[in-house]
Design a protein around this motif. Structure first.
Motif, PDB file in Angstrom:
ATOM      1  N   CYS A  66       0.828  -1.210   0.000  1.00  0.00           N
ATOM      2  CA  CYS A  66       0.000   0.000   0.000  1.00  0.00           C
ATOM      3  C   CYS A  66       0.865   1.265   0.000  1.00  0.00           C
ATOM      4  O   CYS A  66       0.608   2.203  -0.762  1.00  0.00           O
ATOM      5  CB  CYS A  66      -0.911   0.011   1.229  1.00  0.00           C
TER       6      CYS A  66
ATOM      7  N   ALA B  86       0.789   3.789  -3.247  1.00  0.00           N
ATOM      8  CA  ALA B  86       0.198   5.110  -3.008  1.00  0.00           C
ATOM      9  C   ALA B  86       1.198   6.229  -3.283  1.00  0.00           C
ATOM     10  O   ALA B  86       0.827   7.300  -3.769  1.00  0.00           O
ATOM     11  CB  ALA B  86      -0.306   5.197  -1.569  1.00  0.00           C
TER      12      ALA B  86
ATOM     13  N   LEU C  29       4.097  10.623   1.964  1.00  0.00           N
ATOM     14  CA  LEU C  29       2.848  10.295   2.641  1.00  0.00           C
ATOM     15  C   LEU C  29       2.765  10.803   4.082  1.00  0.00           C
ATOM     16  O   LEU C  29       1.673  11.085   4.577  1.00  0.00           O
ATOM     17  CB  LEU C  29       2.642   8.772   2.640  1.00  0.00           C
TER      18      LEU C  29
ATOM     19  N   LYS D 196      -2.579   0.621 -10.511  1.00  0.00           N
ATOM     20  CA  LYS D 196      -3.602   1.065  -9.563  1.00  0.00           C
ATOM     21  C   LYS D 196      -4.808   0.126  -9.481  1.00  0.00           C
ATOM     22  O   LYS D 196      -5.547   0.144  -8.500  1.00  0.00           O
ATOM     23  CB  LYS D 196      -4.079   2.470  -9.939  1.00  0.00           C
TER      24      LYS D 196
ATOM     25  N   SER E 211      -6.253   6.470   4.829  1.00  0.00           N
ATOM     26  CA  SER E 211      -5.725   6.358   3.469  1.00  0.00           C
ATOM     27  C   SER E 211      -5.451   4.902   3.115  1.00  0.00           C
ATOM     28  O   SER E 211      -5.635   4.487   1.962  1.00  0.00           O
ATOM     29  CB  SER E 211      -4.434   7.169   3.337  1.00  0.00           C
TER      30      SER E 211
ATOM     31  N   GLU F 248      -6.535   2.747  -0.169  1.00  0.00           N
ATOM     32  CA  GLU F 248      -5.532   2.157  -1.061  1.00  0.00           C
ATOM     33  C   GLU F 248      -5.718   0.654  -1.210  1.00  0.00           C
ATOM     34  O   GLU F 248      -5.599   0.104  -2.304  1.00  0.00           O
ATOM     35  CB  GLU F 248      -4.120   2.461  -0.527  1.00  0.00           C
TER      36      GLU F 248
ATOM     37  N   GLN G  81      -9.545   2.481  -3.864  1.00  0.00           N
ATOM     38  CA  GLN G  81     -10.497   3.596  -3.729  1.00  0.00           C
ATOM     39  C   GLN G  81     -11.940   3.103  -3.728  1.00  0.00           C
ATOM     40  O   GLN G  81     -12.843   3.730  -4.290  1.00  0.00           O
ATOM     41  CB  GLN G  81     -10.288   4.615  -4.857  1.00  0.00           C
TER      42      GLN G  81
END
Length: 446
Positions: A66, A70, A82, A246, A406, A410, A414
C-alpha cells in the motif's frame, strides 16, 4: 511495458507476483527453513510457521504494498510523500539501509559460496565428501578470502546486469525464467530424494506432526522465519509496490506471494529430509547441514555430482532472486533522489555494495571485527536482529494508526474492490504484528 508518469510499472500482475515471490524466496527458504525444521522437531514446526506467516507476515506485506503504490516512490520517498511528520522518514531510511546496502553486501558472499559449490561438484568436492572431509573443503574455502571475493563479485555481476535491464525487461523477465527453473530443480531433487532406500522415515518426520516436540523457542523460531523469509522490513515490498498498477488487487497479490514463498520452503524440506534420513544424517545440524552434510549425502548417491550441482544451482537461483530485489531498493532510491539513469544507478550502486561486502569476506580469516563480532556476523546481527524488526514495527504502527484512513482506500483501490478482512488487518497492524515483531527484536537484542 507500461508507465505511470515517469515511473516504470510491472508488465503484468503475474510478472509482479513472480518477482515479489522471487524476492521472498531466497536462501531463507531453501537453506534456513529446512534446518530450523530439523532443529525444532519436524512437521509441528511447519504448521506453526505457516500460521504465523499468514497472520504476521501477510499483515505487514499488504501494508508495504500500500505504501509503495500510493506514493510511487522508494522506501525513503514513500514516507517523505505520505507522512506529514518527518519522524516517520526514519522508518524508510532504516529500510533503505538494511535492504539496499547491509544485507546485500554479505548476501552476495553466500551466493558466491553456492557458485563455488556448483563448480566444486565436478572438481573434487565429491571425492572429499566421500572421504568424510567436506568440512575441510568448507574451512579451506572460508580461509581463502581472495577466492571468496572472486565468487562474490561473480554473483553480484549477474545481479547488477539483471537490475540494470529495468523493471520489465530486467527484473520481471529474469524472475519469469528463474522461478519456474527453481520449481523444476526442486521437483527433480524431490523425486531423487523420496526414491532413496530409507527415505520414508524422513517423509514421516517432515509430514506427521508431533506437537510434544514444540517449545517456546520453536514458536519464536517459526515467527522469526515467517517474518524474515517474506522480505519484510527491508524496503523491498515498498519499492516493488511502487511499480504496481492502480487496479491490481493488493491483498490477493500478497496472498499469492505468500503462497508461493511457503510452497517453495515446503518443497525444499521435502527435497532434503528424505535424503537426510536415508543416509543416516542428523537433521538438526544447522548451517552445516547444507555445506557439510549434504555434499556427503550426494557423494553416496548414483550420479551424486550431478545432483549436488543441481542442489547448489537451486540455492544460487534462490539467492539471485532475492539479491535482485535487494539491489532494486538501492537503485530505486538513487534514481528517485539523484535522477540518474537506471544503468548508472545499478552499476555504481552495485559496485559500492560489492565493496561494502569485502570486509565481511575478509572476516572469516579473523579480521576485521566490530564490537567483538566478525564483520560478517556483525552485519548479519545488526540487520536481522535490530534494523529489520524496527522497520517492520514502524511500518505497522504508521499504517495502522497514522495512515489508516488512506490505507483503507488504497487497499480497496479507492472502494473498487472488497477487502473483507479490513478491520482484522488494521487491528493486526495496530497490536498483534508490532507485539509479535517486538518479541523478535527483544530476543535479538538479548
Amino acid at each position: 511495458m507500461s508507465a505511470s508518469g515517469n515511473r516504470e510499472l510491472w508488465g503484468s500482475r503475474i510478472g509482479f507476483i513472480v518477482a515479489a515471490a522471487g524476492s521472498a524466496v531466497g536462501l531463507g527458504n531453501v537453506w534456513r527453513f529446512p534446518y530450523l525444521v530439523g532443529m525444532n522437531g519436524g512437521a509441528a514446526f511447519v504448521l506453526v510457521y505457516i500460521a504465523l506467516a499468514i497472520t504476521v507476515g501477510l499483515t505487514v506485506m499488504i501494508a508495504e504494498f500500500c505504501l509503495g503504490r500510493a506514493s510511487r516512490k522508494n522506501a525513503v520517498g514513500a514516507f517523505r510523500v505520505l507522512a506529514k511528520n518527518p519522524f516517520w522518514q526514519i522508518v524508510g531510511w532504516i529500510g533503505l539501509l538494511v535492504g539496499g546496502f547491509i544485507i546485500l553486501s554479505y548476501y552476495g558472499i553466500i551466493a558466491g559460496w553456492t557458485i563455488k559449490y556448483m563448480v566444486g561438484s565436478f572438481t573434487g568436492l565429491m571425492d572429499a565428501a566421500a572421504a568424510g572431509k567436506s568440512g575441510d573443503v568448507l574451512n579451506a574455502f572460508l580461509a581463502d578470502s581472495g577466492n571468496m571475493i572472486m565468487y562474490q563479485v561473480t554473483a553480484m555481476l549477474v545481479c547488477i546486469v539483471i537490475v540494470a535491464g529495468g523493471v520489465g525487461k530486467g527484473i520481471e523477465r529474469a524472475c519469469k525464467i528463474l522461478m519456474p527453473a527453481l520449481f523444476i530443480l526442486l521437483l527433480v531433487l524431490i523425486v531423487r530424494a523420496v526414491t532413496l532406500p530409507g527415505a520414508r522415515e524422513g517423509i514421516v518426520f517432515y509430514l506427521k506432526p508431533d506437537f510434544s516436540k514444540l517449545t517456546g523457542k520453536s514458536v519464536l523460531d517459526a515467527l522469526s522465519q515467517g517474518f524474515f523469509s517474506l522480505s519484510l522490513g527491508m524496503g523491498i515490498m515498498i519499492t516493488y509496490g511502487s511499480y504496481i498498477a492502480k487496479d491490481d488487487n493488493l491483498p490477493g497479490s500478497a496472498m499469492m506471494v505468500l503462497g508461493l514463498d511457503t510452497l517453495i520452503a515446503f518443497l525444499a524440506g521435502l527435497a532434503i529430509f528424505p535424503a537426510v534420513f536415508a543416509m543416516g544424517v542428523e537433521p538438526s545440524q544447522g548451517v552445516g547441514l547444507t555445506f557439510v552434510a549434504l555434499p556427503g549425502i550426494f557423494a553416496k548417491m548414483p550420479m551424486g555430482a550431478f545432483f549436488c550441482f543441481l542442489f547448489f544451482l537451486l540455492l544460487f537461483v534462490a539467492a539471485l532472486t532475492s539479491m535482485i530485489s535487494l539491489l532494486e531498493v538501492a537503485v530505486s532510491f538513487i534514481m528517485d533522489e539523484f535522477h540518474w539513469s537506471r544503468s548508472k544507478s545499478a552499476w555504481l550502486g552495485g559496485i559500492f555494495i560489492t565493496l561494502l561486502g569485502v570486509p565481511s569476506a575478509l572476516s572469516f580469516t579473523g579480521s576485521p571485527t566490530v564490537f567483538g563480532k566478525g564483520f560478517f556476523d556483525f552485519m548479519d546481527y545488526i540487520s536481522n536482529s535490530i534494523l529489520m524488526p524496527s522497520c517492520a514495527i514502524g511500518i505497522s504502527l504508521y499504517v495502522g494508526w497514522v495512515w489508516a484512513n488512506s490505507a483503507r482506500k488504497e487497499v480497496t483501490n479507492q472502494g473498487q474492490i472488497r477487502f473483507g478482512m479490513m478491520e482484522l488487518w488494521l487491528m493486526s497492524l495496530r497490536f498483534f504484528a508490532p507485539i509479535a515483531i517486538g518479541v523478535i527484536l527483544i530476543n535479538g537484542i538479548k
